[in-house]
Design a protein around this motif. Structure first.
Motif, short mmCIF file in Angstrom:
data_model
loop_
_atom_site.label_atom_id
_atom_site.label_comp_id
_atom_site.label_asym_id
_atom_site.label_seq_id
_atom_site.Cartn_x
_atom_site.Cartn_y
_atom_site.Cartn_z
N ASN A 84 7.83 8.63 -32.94
CA ASN A 84 7.95 9.62 -34.01
C ASN A 84 8.81 9.08 -35.15
O ASN A 84 8.48 9.25 -36.33
N ASP A 95 9.01 8.18 -21.07
CA ASP A 95 7.99 8.78 -21.95
C ASP A 95 8.65 9.52 -23.11
O ASP A 95 8.22 9.40 -24.26
N THR A 96 9.72 10.27 -22.81
CA THR A 96 10.43 11.02 -23.85
C THR A 96 11.04 10.07 -24.87
O THR A 96 10.91 10.28 -26.08
N ASP A 137 8.29 8.55 -26.98
CA ASP A 137 7.78 9.52 -27.95
C ASP A 137 8.72 9.65 -29.14
O ASP A 137 8.28 9.66 -30.29
N ARG A 138 10.03 9.72 -28.86
CA ARG A 138 11.00 9.81 -29.96
C ARG A 138 10.94 8.58 -30.84
O ARG A 138 10.97 8.67 -32.07
#
Length: 89
Positions: free
Chosen positions: A48, A40-41, A44-45
């Motif tokens: 972004n 998930d991290t 997300d990066r």
């Protein structure tokens, strides 16, 4: 009596095995949760970064459109002047 003792030992062994299996499942579940969190991290990066790239492209396209509009208006004015000049002669 002997059978009863054997049954208790078997039940105890099964209970120990069951606890061992439960611990392994808990460990696997924790690992999966950690992997999901890391994924998930990373996603997300990535999203972004992608969003920032798209914003940059949007700005560039807007600037290109403004430049094109300016050049088109200048070209139209020059063509008008050329028509007026040719009409005068």
């Amino acid at each position: 009596m002997e059978q009863e003792t054997m049954l208790k030992e078997i039940l105890h062994a099964l209970q120990l095995h069951s606890e061992h299996v439960d611990n392994k499942f808990d460990q696997m579940s924790d690992k999966m949760d950690n992997m999901r969190s890391e994924l998930d991290t990373k996603m997300d990066r990535g999203f972004n970064r992608l969003g920032k790239k798209i914003d940059g492209i949007r700005v560039e396209l807007t600037e290109t459109q403004e430049t094109t509009d300016y050049l088109l208006s200048k070209t139209a004015r020059h063509q008008k002047k050329l028509r007026q000049f040719s009409e005068q002669q």
